[in-house]
Design a protein around this motif. Structure first.
Motif, PDB file in Angstrom:
ATOM      1  N   PRO A 185      30.325  20.128  72.605  1.00  0.00           N
ATOM      2  CA  PRO A 185      29.868  20.718  71.343  1.00  0.00           C
ATOM      3  C   PRO A 185      29.721  19.640  70.277  1.00  0.00           C
ATOM      4  N   ILE A 186      28.709  19.751  69.434  1.00  0.00           N
ATOM      5  CA  ILE A 186      28.441  18.710  68.449  1.00  0.00           C
ATOM      6  C   ILE A 186      28.073  19.334  67.120  1.00  0.00           C
ATOM      7  N   GLY A 187      28.477  18.695  66.029  1.00  0.00           N
ATOM      8  CA  GLY A 187      28.176  19.170  64.690  1.00  0.00           C
ATOM      9  C   GLY A 187      26.940  18.507  64.121  1.00  0.00           C
ATOM     10  N   VAL A 188      26.499  19.006  62.974  1.00  0.00           N
ATOM     11  CA  VAL A 188      25.270  18.518  62.351  1.00  0.00           C
ATOM     12  C   VAL A 188      25.369  17.040  62.002  1.00  0.00           C
ATOM     13  N   ALA A 189      26.484  16.615  61.419  1.00  0.00           N
ATOM     14  CA  ALA A 189      26.616  15.224  60.992  1.00  0.00           C
ATOM     15  C   ALA A 189      26.517  14.258  62.173  1.00  0.00           C
ATOM     16  N   ASP A 190      27.246  14.569  63.246  1.00  0.00           N
ATOM     17  CA  ASP A 190      27.190  13.699  64.430  1.00  0.00           C
ATOM     18  C   ASP A 190      25.806  13.710  65.054  1.00  0.00           C
ATOM     19  N   LEU A 191      25.178  14.872  65.061  1.00  0.00           N
ATOM     20  CA  LEU A 191      23.842  14.983  65.633  1.00  0.00           C
ATOM     21  C   LEU A 191      22.833  14.188  64.810  1.00  0.00           C
ATOM     22  N   ALA A 192      22.964  14.251  63.501  1.00  0.00           N
ATOM     23  CA  ALA A 192      22.058  13.496  62.630  1.00  0.00           C
ATOM     24  C   ALA A 192      22.197  11.994  62.870  1.00  0.00           C
ATOM     25  N   ARG A 193      23.438  11.536  63.047  1.00  0.00           N
ATOM     26  CA  ARG A 193      23.640  10.115  63.331  1.00  0.00           C
ATOM     27  C   ARG A 193      23.043   9.732  64.674  1.00  0.00           C
ATOM     28  N   ALA A 194      23.226  10.586  65.687  1.00  0.00           N
ATOM     29  CA  ALA A 194      22.689  10.285  67.016  1.00  0.00           C
ATOM     30  C   ALA A 194      21.166  10.235  67.012  1.00  0.00           C
ATOM     31  N   MET A 195      20.547  11.122  66.222  1.00  0.00           N
ATOM     32  CA  MET A 195      19.086  11.192  66.177  1.00  0.00           C
ATOM     33  C   MET A 195      18.487  10.292  65.113  1.00  0.00           C
ATOM     34  N   GLU A 196      19.361   9.730  64.245  1.00  0.00           N
ATOM     35  CA  GLU A 196      18.903   8.871  63.138  1.00  0.00           C
ATOM     36  C   GLU A 196      17.903   9.619  62.258  1.00  0.00           C
ATOM     37  N   LEU A 197      18.283  10.847  61.911  1.00  0.00           N
ATOM     38  CA  LEU A 197      17.463  11.698  61.055  1.00  0.00           C
ATOM     39  C   LEU A 197      18.323  12.249  59.921  1.00  0.00           C
ATOM     40  N   PRO A 198      17.694  12.666  58.824  1.00  0.00           N
ATOM     41  CA  PRO A 198      18.459  13.306  57.746  1.00  0.00           C
ATOM     42  C   PRO A 198      19.090  14.603  58.233  1.00  0.00           C
ATOM     43  N   LYS A 199      20.250  14.947  57.640  1.00  0.00           N
ATOM     44  CA  LYS A 199      20.923  16.177  58.021  1.00  0.00           C
ATOM     45  C   LYS A 199      20.018  17.392  57.817  1.00  0.00           C
ATOM     46  N   SER A 200      19.214  17.371  56.766  1.00  0.00           N
ATOM     47  CA  SER A 200      18.338  18.512  56.485  1.00  0.00           C
ATOM     48  C   SER A 200      17.339  18.733  57.611  1.00  0.00           C
ATOM     49  N   SER A 201      16.804  17.664  58.163  1.00  0.00           N
ATOM     50  CA  SER A 201      15.842  17.792  59.269  1.00  0.00           C
ATOM     51  C   SER A 201      16.526  18.329  60.518  1.00  0.00           C
ATOM     52  N   VAL A 202      17.747  17.815  60.771  1.00  0.00           N
ATOM     53  CA  VAL A 202      18.495  18.261  61.949  1.00  0.00           C
ATOM     54  C   VAL A 202      18.891  19.724  61.795  1.00  0.00           C
ATOM     55  N   GLN A 203      19.296  20.117  60.594  1.00  0.00           N
ATOM     56  CA  GLN A 203      19.690  21.508  60.353  1.00  0.00           C
ATOM     57  C   GLN A 203      18.527  22.449  60.612  1.00  0.00           C
ATOM     58  N   ARG A 204      17.318  22.073  60.177  1.00  0.00           N
ATOM     59  CA  ARG A 204      16.137  22.911  60.430  1.00  0.00           C
ATOM     60  C   ARG A 204      15.880  23.043  61.924  1.00  0.00           C
ATOM     61  N   ALA A 205      16.053  21.928  62.654  1.00  0.00           N
ATOM     62  CA  ALA A 205      15.841  21.973  64.107  1.00  0.00           C
ATOM     63  C   ALA A 205      16.852  22.890  64.776  1.00  0.00           C
ATOM     64  N   LEU A 206      18.105  22.832  64.311  1.00  0.00           N
ATOM     65  CA  LEU A 206      19.142  23.679  64.892  1.00  0.00           C
ATOM     66  C   LEU A 206      18.895  25.154  64.603  1.00  0.00           C
ATOM     67  N   VAL A 207      18.447  25.453  63.402  1.00  0.00           N
ATOM     68  CA  VAL A 207      18.129  26.842  63.058  1.00  0.00           C
ATOM     69  C   VAL A 207      17.012  27.357  63.962  1.00  0.00           C
TER      70      VAL A 207
END
Length: 250
Positions: free
Chosen positions: A19-41
């Protein structure tokens, strides 16, 4: 188009790191948290990911994602039969239960049912396990032909920890013990913190088609629990093998 690509990348990263959170995912993808959050939604709305039990800020893939992958590799029937037996095994032991399959000379983890205990073993689905240094792998090797075992050893036995088996003679002896007792063990041979027991699922042709394991933090594995888990996983693997045979037989 970029939003679609971000969502697909997010799905791949969640599957690899769950399981992974938004912050860790954003770092792994090298994207802003807002972009990652939209993808997760987007993925959540479409049913591809879900919130991890007990940790709503962390994400895991759903059975929908697994269904697509397994349909492509022909593993769906095996999983459908194995998971109910694995669920019972998890309830019985309250430890993490894994299902792995041999694939092109590798041992690949295809299903995981997690323990409710806070200290647990988490391996990503799709993880390749070393055949000689994992309980799943050794269970499958022990049920394989002599030719398969010898071909595997001819490629060399890598050392992962201080307890890894790297001598072919020692591995042959251990495989004989596994055949005699019906289950394999792993005491930190791949990762120091991971111990496990596993038993091979034998298909209709008499060859190993999978293995079921109980994975435990090494600090929680005792001689008594190892023996009890071994007996339980051996029985579970035998049940799955019989169910596969009855299904194939119509």
């Amino acid at each position: 188009m970029q939003n679609v690509l971000n969502a697909l990348r997010a799905l791949e990263e969640v599957a690899a790191r769950q399981p992974i959170g938004v912050a860790d995912l954003a770092r792994a993808m090298e994207l802003p948290k807002s972009s990652v959050q939209r993808a997760l939604v987007t993925l959540h709305t479409a049913g591809w990911i879900r919130q991890a039990a007990g940790t709503p800020t962390r994400w895991m893939v759903t059975a929908k994602a697994l269904h697509v992958g397994r349909s492509a590799t022909g593993e769906l029937n095996l999983r459908d039969i194995a998971v109910p037996v694995m669920e019972e095994l998890r309830r019985q032991t309250d430890e993490t239960v894994h299902l792995a399959v041999p694939e092109g000379g590798r041992i690949v983890l295809i299903e995981r049912l997690e323990t409710s205990q806070p200290v647990r073993i988490i391996l990503p689905l799709g993880q390749n396990l070393p055949a000689h240094a994992s309980a799943n792998g050794k269970a499958i090797l022990a049920a394989s032909t002599t030719e398969t075992v010898e071909n595997y050893m001819a490629e060399g036995l890598s050392r992962f920890t201080g307890t890894s088996i790297t001598d072919p003679g020692c591995l042959r002896a251990e495989l004989a013990e596994i055949r005699a007792r019906g289950y394999a063990t792993n005491s930190g041979e791949w990762r120091d913190d991971v111990s496990a027991v596993a038993a091979a699922v034998i298909g209709e042709a008499g060859t190993p088609v999978a293995s079921i394991s109980i994975n435990v933090p090494t600090s929680r594995m005792t001689d008594a629990s190892r023996a009890a888990f071994g007996a339980a996983v051996r029985e579970a693997a035998q049940r799955v093998g019989k169910l596969l045979g009855s299904t194939s037989g119509g």
